[in-house]
Write a protein that holds these residues in place. Structure first.
Motif, mmCIF file in Angstrom:
data_model
loop_
_atom_site.group_PDB
_atom_site.id
_atom_site.type_symbol
_atom_site.label_atom_id
_atom_site.label_comp_id
_atom_site.label_asym_id
_atom_site.label_seq_id
_atom_site.Cartn_x
_atom_site.Cartn_y
_atom_site.Cartn_z
ATOM 1 N N THR A 232 0.829 -1.205 0.000
ATOM 2 C CA THR A 232 0.000 0.000 0.000
ATOM 3 C C THR A 232 0.864 1.256 0.000
ATOM 4 O O THR A 232 0.552 2.240 -0.676
ATOM 5 C CB THR A 232 -0.944 0.009 1.220
ATOM 6 O OG1 THR A 232 -1.799 -1.144 1.163
ATOM 7 C CG2 THR A 232 -1.813 1.260 1.223
ATOM 8 N N HIS A 235 2.105 1.684 -3.472
ATOM 9 C CA HIS A 235 1.015 2.169 -4.308
ATOM 10 C C HIS A 235 0.791 3.662 -4.103
ATOM 11 O O HIS A 235 0.633 4.434 -5.061
ATOM 12 C CB HIS A 235 -0.266 1.387 -3.977
ATOM 13 C CG HIS A 235 -1.436 1.752 -4.830
ATOM 14 N ND1 HIS A 235 -2.735 1.442 -4.483
ATOM 15 C CD2 HIS A 235 -1.523 2.416 -6.018
ATOM 16 C CE1 HIS A 235 -3.548 1.890 -5.417
ATOM 17 N NE2 HIS A 235 -2.848 2.483 -6.358
ATOM 18 N N ARG A 236 0.822 4.103 -2.867
ATOM 19 C CA ARG A 236 0.587 5.522 -2.572
ATOM 20 C C ARG A 236 1.741 6.395 -3.041
ATOM 21 O O ARG A 236 1.530 7.535 -3.487
ATOM 22 C CB ARG A 236 0.344 5.709 -1.073
ATOM 23 C CG ARG A 236 -0.899 4.983 -0.551
ATOM 24 C CD ARG A 236 -1.245 5.429 0.846
ATOM 25 N NE ARG A 236 -1.747 6.804 0.826
ATOM 26 C CZ ARG A 236 -1.693 7.620 1.873
ATOM 27 N NH1 ARG A 236 -1.130 7.216 3.003
ATOM 28 N NH2 ARG A 236 -2.173 8.835 1.787
ATOM 29 N N HIS A 247 -6.046 7.436 4.546
ATOM 30 C CA HIS A 247 -6.418 6.998 3.195
ATOM 31 C C HIS A 247 -7.323 5.775 3.300
ATOM 32 O O HIS A 247 -7.659 5.318 4.395
ATOM 33 C CB HIS A 247 -5.151 6.648 2.401
ATOM 34 C CG HIS A 247 -4.405 5.484 2.979
ATOM 35 N ND1 HIS A 247 -4.580 4.191 2.549
ATOM 36 C CD2 HIS A 247 -3.499 5.411 3.989
ATOM 37 C CE1 HIS A 247 -3.806 3.379 3.246
ATOM 38 N NE2 HIS A 247 -3.139 4.094 4.128
ATOM 39 N N LEU A 249 -6.717 2.885 0.989
ATOM 40 C CA LEU A 249 -6.123 2.064 -0.059
ATOM 41 C C LEU A 249 -5.601 0.710 0.413
ATOM 42 O O LEU A 249 -5.089 -0.054 -0.400
ATOM 43 C CB LEU A 249 -4.987 2.836 -0.743
ATOM 44 C CG LEU A 249 -5.427 3.810 -1.840
ATOM 45 C CD1 LEU A 249 -4.239 4.587 -2.373
ATOM 46 C CD2 LEU A 249 -6.120 3.076 -2.978
ATOM 47 N N VAL A 254 -10.530 -1.512 1.002
ATOM 48 C CA VAL A 254 -11.242 -1.681 -0.259
ATOM 49 C C VAL A 254 -12.348 -2.722 -0.104
ATOM 50 O O VAL A 254 -13.479 -2.536 -0.570
ATOM 51 C CB VAL A 254 -10.266 -2.093 -1.379
ATOM 52 C CG1 VAL A 254 -11.018 -2.461 -2.655
ATOM 53 C CG2 VAL A 254 -9.278 -0.966 -1.668
ATOM 54 N N LYS A 308 -6.891 -6.358 -5.065
ATOM 55 C CA LYS A 308 -7.410 -5.016 -4.788
ATOM 56 C C LYS A 308 -7.618 -4.235 -6.080
ATOM 57 O O LYS A 308 -8.645 -3.571 -6.259
ATOM 58 C CB LYS A 308 -6.438 -4.260 -3.881
ATOM 59 C CG LYS A 308 -6.867 -2.832 -3.575
ATOM 60 C CD LYS A 308 -5.851 -2.105 -2.705
ATOM 61 C CE LYS A 308 -4.684 -1.621 -3.517
ATOM 62 N NZ LYS A 308 -3.791 -0.741 -2.708
ATOM 63 N N LEU A 319 -8.253 4.324 -8.664
ATOM 64 C CA LEU A 319 -7.180 3.751 -7.855
ATOM 65 C C LEU A 319 -6.708 4.773 -6.821
ATOM 66 O O LEU A 319 -5.966 4.445 -5.908
ATOM 67 C CB LEU A 319 -6.009 3.349 -8.745
ATOM 68 C CG LEU A 319 -6.281 2.196 -9.724
ATOM 69 C CD1 LEU A 319 -5.036 1.894 -10.527
ATOM 70 C CD2 LEU A 319 -6.781 0.963 -9.022
ATOM 71 N N ASN A 320 -7.168 5.996 -6.950
ATOM 72 C CA ASN A 320 -6.743 7.067 -6.038
ATOM 73 C C ASN A 320 -7.835 7.372 -5.035
ATOM 74 O O ASN A 320 -8.151 8.529 -4.760
ATOM 75 C CB ASN A 320 -6.410 8.311 -6.864
ATOM 76 C CG ASN A 320 -5.681 9.354 -6.049
ATOM 77 O OD1 ASN A 320 -5.115 9.050 -5.006
ATOM 78 N ND2 ASN A 320 -5.714 10.592 -6.514
#
Length: 321
Positions: A232, A235-236, A247, A249, A254, A308, A319-320
């Motif tokens: 994660t 990803h961020r 967040h 994410l 999710v 995810k 995705l954001n």
């Protein structure tokens, strides 16, 4: 009888804390990044510190450093639950507390400097990962039960490394916390004081086991949280987000928020997956190379985490989020 008494005492302490938290308005207000929608009491995880206190009182002769460390992280975390603190203050206290247990365990004498640096990074990272993952009803309590349960099994059947009662006190605290938290409408959340205190407890035990067995595979007892947290963060960073801001994410977020799966089921899913990983680790210990075992565990977890992105795309979500 000892454990029943402990459970009753912790239950009473929790009920008294609820009155105090309600009086001083120690609550968790939901926002657009939260996984819950109702105002709930925060800081119920303080029960972990009280359980550590009760163990310390009975075994005061050899637990000074651990208890001092868990007290430091609990105090700063409880303060952060009430009034936000800067990351520098929190990380500094975490560093000091970790230093105390490293000294207590003799890590500075057993591990070279580069290994000590890595140990600090992993320990502080795992503390914060445990905090990041504390976002839905039951996830912290169930995951802690699994981790402590397998540590107890290893202690009793594979390699004795600590007093079994020490582990059981954490498990009983988890059960008491779950009684109030593992509900459709939780009575309380752990707060930073809970997630960070129990993470500190777990890290102390895992580091001690690693030093006794000279094997790093016991880190895999935290593999599910570790993979979710690291992936994660990556990803961020890819999305150019501030990784220190709230967040939604994480995979569990999710599943809970975007896919609308009941929180308790998601928490149970995480606990079951970690149980399977831990069983695999115990079964293959000393039968395969540690590096191979890491691959056997991590690769399937990466695949699970990648779901995810499929779920986000399937639900036409950014995705954001």
């Amino acid at each position: 009888m000892e454990y029943l008494t402990l459970g009753i005492v912790l239950m009473i302490i929790m009920l008294l804390y609820f009155k105090m938290a309600d009086h001083f308005n120690i609550i968790d207000k939901p926002n657009q990044r939260s996984s819950h929608t109702e105002i709930t009491l925060r800081g119920g995880g303080i029960i972990f510190w009280f359980s550590a206190l009760m163990y310390f009182i009975q075994h005061i002769q050899n637990n000074y450093f651990f208890f001092t460390g868990i007290t430091l992280v609990s105090l700063v975390s409880f303060w952060d639950d009430i009034q936000s603190l800067s990351n520098k203050i929190r990380i500094s206290i975490h560093f000091l507390a970790i230093s105390l247990v490293f000294y207590d365990l003799g890590l500075f004498e057993l591990v070279p400097i580069w290994g000590t640096v890595i140990a600090y990074i992993l320990a502080i990272g795992l503390i914060n990962a445990y905090n990041f993952m504390d976002g839905i009803n039951g996830i912290t309590g169930l995951y802690t039960l699994i981790v402590m349960g397998v540590l107890l099994y290893v202690n009793q059947n594979i390699q004795f490394f600590t007093d079994g009662i020490f582990i059981k006190y954490a498990m009983i605290a988890s059960l008491v916390f779950l009684f109030f938290n593992y509900r459709k409408k939780a009575k309380c959340f752990a707060g930073d004081v809970g997630s960070i205190a129990i993470a500190f407890w777990i890290i102390y035990l895992v580091v001690k086991l690693i030093l006794v067995t000279d094997s790093l595979i016991w880190l895999l007892f935290l593999a599910v949280y570790g993979v979710d947290t690291i992936c994660t963060i990556i990803h961020r960073l890819y999305l150019k987000q501030n990784i220190f801001e709230a967040h939604r994410l994480h995979l569990y977020q999710v599943l809970s928020n975007e896919c609308k799966i009941q929180h308790r089921l998601v928490s149970l899913f995480y606990a079951i997956i970690q149980s399977g990983v831990s069983f695999l680790v115990i079964s293959l210990y000393q039968k395969v190379q540690d590096s191979l075992l890491f691959l056997v565990v991590i690769i399937p977890l990466l695949f699970i985490y990648s779901l995810k992105f499929y779920l986000l795309n399937k639900n036409n979500l950014s995705l954001n989020v």
